[in-house]
Write an enzyme that holds these catalytic residues in place. Structure first.
Site, PDB file in Angstrom:
ATOM      1  N   ASP A 287       6.708 -50.288  28.934  1.00  0.00           N
ATOM      2  CA  ASP A 287       5.803 -49.214  28.299  1.00  0.00           C
ATOM      3  C   ASP A 287       4.479 -49.592  28.318  1.00  0.00           C
ATOM      4  OD1 ASP A 287       5.396 -46.786  26.788  1.00  0.00           O
ATOM      5  OD2 ASP A 287       5.791 -47.947  24.739  1.00  0.00           O
TER       6      ASP A 287
ATOM      7  N   HIS B 174      -6.250 -43.817  22.225  1.00  0.00           N
ATOM      8  CA  HIS B 174      -5.052 -44.382  21.388  1.00  0.00           C
ATOM      9  C   HIS B 174      -5.307 -46.007  21.153  1.00  0.00           C
ATOM     10  CE1 HIS B 174      -0.994 -45.555  19.774  1.00  0.00           C
ATOM     11  NE2 HIS B 174      -0.917 -46.338  20.660  1.00  0.00           N
TER      12      HIS B 174
ATOM     13  N   ARG C 113      -6.628 -54.176  13.942  1.00  0.00           N
ATOM     14  CA  ARG C 113      -7.587 -55.089  14.034  1.00  0.00           C
ATOM     15  C   ARG C 113      -8.882 -54.749  13.954  1.00  0.00           C
ATOM     16  NH1 ARG C 113      -4.074 -55.281  17.819  1.00  0.00           N
ATOM     17  NH2 ARG C 113      -5.625 -54.043  19.213  1.00  0.00           N
TER      18      ARG C 113
ATOM     19  N   GLU D  49       5.337 -41.372  19.083  1.00  0.00           N
ATOM     20  CA  GLU D  49       4.376 -41.598  20.055  1.00  0.00           C
ATOM     21  C   GLU D  49       4.454 -40.497  21.063  1.00  0.00           C
ATOM     22  OE1 GLU D  49       4.018 -45.699  21.018  1.00  0.00           O
ATOM     23  OE2 GLU D  49       2.756 -46.068  19.354  1.00  0.00           O
TER      24      GLU D  49
ATOM     25  N   GLU E 144       4.525 -39.593  24.651  1.00  0.00           N
ATOM     26  CA  GLU E 144       4.240 -40.001  25.803  1.00  0.00           C
ATOM     27  C   GLU E 144       4.892 -39.394  27.034  1.00  0.00           C
ATOM     28  OE1 GLU E 144       4.971 -44.394  26.243  1.00  0.00           O
ATOM     29  OE2 GLU E 144       4.658 -44.846  24.306  1.00  0.00           O
TER      30      GLU E 144
ATOM     31  N   ASP F 111       8.253 -42.527  22.084  1.00  0.00           N
ATOM     32  CA  ASP F 111       8.550 -43.853  21.448  1.00  0.00           C
ATOM     33  C   ASP F 111       8.449 -44.146  20.147  1.00  0.00           C
ATOM     34  OD1 ASP F 111       8.489 -46.393  21.846  1.00  0.00           O
ATOM     35  OD2 ASP F 111       6.280 -46.801  22.240  1.00  0.00           O
TER      36      ASP F 111
ATOM     37  N   ARG G 278       5.984 -48.658  11.749  1.00  0.00           N
ATOM     38  CA  ARG G 278       4.884 -49.259  12.005  1.00  0.00           C
ATOM     39  C   ARG G 278       4.863 -50.378  10.877  1.00  0.00           C
ATOM     40  NH1 ARG G 278       2.864 -47.405  16.458  1.00  0.00           N
ATOM     41  NH2 ARG G 278       2.488 -45.138  16.664  1.00  0.00           N
TER      42      ARG G 278
ATOM     43  N   GLN H  41       6.370 -53.114  12.687  1.00  0.00           N
ATOM     44  CA  GLN H  41       5.317 -53.699  13.887  1.00  0.00           C
ATOM     45  C   GLN H  41       4.282 -54.402  13.445  1.00  0.00           C
ATOM     46  OE1 GLN H  41       3.939 -50.184  15.997  1.00  0.00           O
ATOM     47  NE2 GLN H  41       2.696 -51.392  17.363  1.00  0.00           N
TER      48      GLN H  41
ATOM     49  N   LYS I 174      10.274 -51.126  17.855  1.00  0.00           N
ATOM     50  CA  LYS I 174      10.326 -49.981  19.083  1.00  0.00           C
ATOM     51  C   LYS I 174      11.714 -49.908  19.484  1.00  0.00           C
ATOM     52  CE  LYS I 174       5.654 -49.429  19.486  1.00  0.00           C
ATOM     53  NZ  LYS I 174       5.095 -48.329  19.840  1.00  0.00           N
TER      54      LYS I 174
ATOM     55  N   THR J  23      14.384 -44.667  21.879  1.00  0.00           N
ATOM     56  CA  THR J  23      13.395 -44.040  22.451  1.00  0.00           C
ATOM     57  C   THR J  23      14.060 -42.736  23.262  1.00  0.00           C
ATOM     58  OG1 THR J  23      12.406 -46.100  23.191  1.00  0.00           O
ATOM     59  CG2 THR J  23      11.845 -44.362  24.589  1.00  0.00           C
TER      60      THR J  23
ATOM     61  N   THR K  77       0.997 -43.889  24.185  1.00  0.00           N
ATOM     62  CA  THR K  77       0.654 -42.743  23.567  1.00  0.00           C
ATOM     63  C   THR K  77      -0.670 -42.339  24.224  1.00  0.00           C
ATOM     64  OG1 THR K  77       1.382 -44.172  21.624  1.00  0.00           O
ATOM     65  CG2 THR K  77       0.284 -42.146  21.129  1.00  0.00           C
TER      66      THR K  77
ATOM     67  N   GLU L 257      -2.200 -42.240  13.539  1.00  0.00           N
ATOM     68  CA  GLU L 257      -3.857 -41.849  13.922  1.00  0.00           C
ATOM     69  C   GLU L 257      -4.151 -40.746  13.221  1.00  0.00           C
ATOM     70  OE1 GLU L 257      -4.547 -42.279  18.635  1.00  0.00           O
ATOM     71  OE2 GLU L 257      -2.625 -42.789  18.488  1.00  0.00           O
TER      72      GLU L 257
END
Lengths: 447, 447
Positions: free
Chosen positions: B146, B153, B162, B218, B220, B252, B256, B259, B272, B276, B378, B392
């Site tokens: 991936d 994204h 972060r 996600e 993709e 995907d 969260r 994660q 994840k 998928t 994503t 998002e």
């Protein structure tokens, strides 16, 4: 009908009896890696022939050809069916059968290879000398997951990559793992090219492209999954080990300069996926049973969450497997010097057990499949001599290690051969060997 | 002998002619996803039968059964050999043949499915209505990688995980990727259980175990690798696209909360690997050729390093594929409301191209194999309505999105169905559809 657990206990007791001897003489030699108490599996063929690979079991200095044994019809019932499953070019079909079948085959092999066994004549014609054999990766590995189960490694390497927080806050709660690359897993003895890639030189603001200058090793154990689980159904701790076929040695070659630049935020990628080497022989959990040891958390550490805990795991979840790393340079080879031991440790120091890896990996519903491979993560122990990667031994490349013959190393150089060794040994039990996992660094393609 | 490049150009020009019509009427309808200019591949069987899956090509509202077509002997030479390779239960054998074979098969199919083609009678008996078909994952996926190719994204999600450094310093130099899980890749239409796992509640110092409360999507694209490369030999940019068989849609699914707690230092894992989802139809790069667009870096950004750069990549390395995410809750379904579009974007906004993914993945010698799958990452675009994950859209769960019928969502709830759609459309070219990639959230196993 005997319950599986009773049958398993009986098999263990019978097959581990230190008094057992084989009609293959070399299996009885003191210090043999392959006594009749071991019986590890590989896929092999006669070197230099166009033969198909097929399953084999190590006994002394011989390989018992399982395809030939299956054709001879020596075993019936569950053991016979397991033998048939082991006759193909990969062990996935045998792995898929599950622990009752593995146990039945182990017991039948143990009995048939013992001194005085009536099957000696039939099986003697199925032996191939190990000196004439070559091996392949033992399974079609659908998915390869690398864990991070040594708290000593995590602390040592964390100090270099993140001096402010060496051990991430999740470490003592989560058996950390990530997905690795299956396609580039190779069998012991294969060489690989030094990888090309991007790295950020010290003090630079832009990366440079070139051959890795910080090529490293990681001493690990590989864990082959046997029977899998349906997607969506977790494997509880109490059943976790019944999904494990066996263990091998694994070298997770690592390009530290590529890793440092690429690994945020999604983890290592090109720093690892150019090659991973596994040893040919898969030692079963049954063979390792005499070397189980209690799994204990250091005082003051949090206890595992319930889904990662079980009485059996606390009582005997860890394995005392002796491990060693040897390094031989081109110069040492030319001078007739053997590889120098640069690390000596034991798997017993791991912070998370095999059962915990299986339970954690599947708790979200992730499905494991026969032949999947786990890496244990670098198995550094608590002391300096037990550091299991060059980045730890050399403190990030600052303190070279001296080698016999006058050379030294911070990172691997072209032509270097690294050999991992593993074995179990203690008073009152028979030695169980893994033998070796070796690989040699070839020059980069474009350097 | 015609050079491959000339042959490819001729095939492109001939097979994309907007004037072409098929003898399958539905292929000629305005807005059809599957005109004779598309010809995507899947593996299918008649729903509810025990038939084997086999290769199929979409034309209008029908699937052309490639196993039946192979038996009919309609094609000879390279196209015939490619047809044989597509008759199995996965497309790996076709993928392994390489671009000259794919091109020959596409041209033969295009000619045979056109109005007036002499093969109409033979091929009409090889059609299965799509309304009667079910599909499987089109390839045995050895390794799934991936990527993270949308800078929008990466910036959006980086800001949440972060806040001090949303975009890592490597982002504009490295096409960041990581290994994902192959075993849990499922075909559109399958449901999956909400994953269990560890999460650290806000302000807590110890994690809790339970069902994920922050389940996300996600949007993709999936990229199927065709012919691979030997281990140790990089694929240069100029050859990179010749190793790509085609594209599909990919969701995907991401937990969260799991994660955020698990992903340091080795990247996402249980967040994840529970599921998928891929769409069944693989649209070839040849079918997408009319929708190529220039690939340009924003002014002031560093130019790609030479191993990630080529004139063709700059000139036409990007693809203008329209993408949409639809969400339908249990309540909406009960009320007869269709899925609501919650994202609308284009693949053209990606920061790294498919060729760059291939060149980067192999530059260290990592070997790709036929059927390997890449995820694009994503595909969020630059504006708010182009955000391609709930994390998002909802600013990390702080700003719910309103749905028709009065409901709202921050994260997915049990019973929610998410459907991805993709298509290419512009004046002077024929519409090329991907159709849909759908999945539904089932309740957690233990909650």
């Amino acid at each position: 009908m005997t319950l599986p657990s009773e049958s398993t206990m009986a098999t263990l007791n019978e097959t581990h009896d230190p008094a057992l001897r084989s009609w293959v003489d070399a299996a009885n030699a003191p210090g043999s890696d392959f006594p009749v108490q071991n019986l590890p599996f590989a896929v092999f063929r006669r070197r230099g022939t166009g033969e198909s690979f097929r399953g084999g079991v190590a006994i002394g200095d011989q390989v018992l050809d399982l395809a030939a044994a299956a054709r001879s019809g020596v075993f019936v019932g569950a053991a016979g069916a397991a033998l048939e499953a082991a006759a193909g070019d990969k062990l996935n079909a045998l792995m898929a059968l599950g622990p009752a079948s593995w146990s039945a085959l182990r017991l039948a092999l143990s009995r048939a290879l013992r001194a005085g066994a009536p099957q000696e004549t039939a099986l003697r014609s199925c032996l191939v000398p190990q000196a004439q054999a070559e091996y392949d990766v033992p399974a079609r590995i659908g998915d390869y997951t690398d864990f991070y189960t040594s708290v000593h490694h995590a602390s040592n390497i964390g100090r270099l990559f993140r001096p402010d927080s060496p051990l991430t806050p999740n470490y003592k709660w989560v058996p950390i793992g990530y997905h690795g690359r299956s396609s580039s897993i190779v069998i012991s003895g294969e060489s690989f090219r030094r990888p090309m890639g991007q790295a950020l030189p010290p003090g630079a603001s832009e990366p440079v492209f070139g051959a890795s200058r910080r090529l490293d090793i990681e001493l690990e154990l590989g864990i082959f999954i046997g029977s899998g689980n349906p997607r969506g159904e977790a494997i509880p701790m109490a059943e976790a080990e019944s999904h494990v076929f066996g263990l091998c040695l694994l070298n997770d070659w690592s390009a530290r300069d590529l890793q440092a630049w690429e690994y945020q935020p999604l983890g290592p990628f090109l720093a690892k996926n150019f090659a991973t080497t596994v040893s040919p022989w898969v030692v079963t959990l049954e063979a390792l049973a005499p070397y189980r040891v209690p799994f204990e958390r250091p005082a003051g550490d949090p206890q595992p969450l319930p889904y990662l805990d079980s009485p059996a795991n606390r009582g005997e979840g860890a394995l005392d497997i002796q491990l060693q790393v040897e390094l031989q340079t081109v110069g040492m080879r030319a001078a007739g010097l053997p590889g120098a031991a640069i690390c000596r440790t034991s798997y017993r120091h791991a912070y998370w057990t095999i059962a915990q890896m299986v339970a954690h990996h599947t708790v979200n519903g992730c499905n494991l499949q026969p032949g999947d491979l786990f890496g244990s993560g670098t198995l550094s122990g608590p002391t300096e001599g037990e550091a299991a990667a060059l980045i730890e031994m050399t403190q990030g490349g600052k303190k070279p290690i001296a080698l016999p013959g006058g050379e030294s190393r911070t990172w691997l150089e072209d032509g270097d051969t690294v050999t991992l060794r593993g074995w179990c040994e203690k008073a009152g039990a028979t030695r169980i060997g893994f033998v070796t996992c070796a690989g040699t660094v070839a020059p980069a393609a474009l350097s």
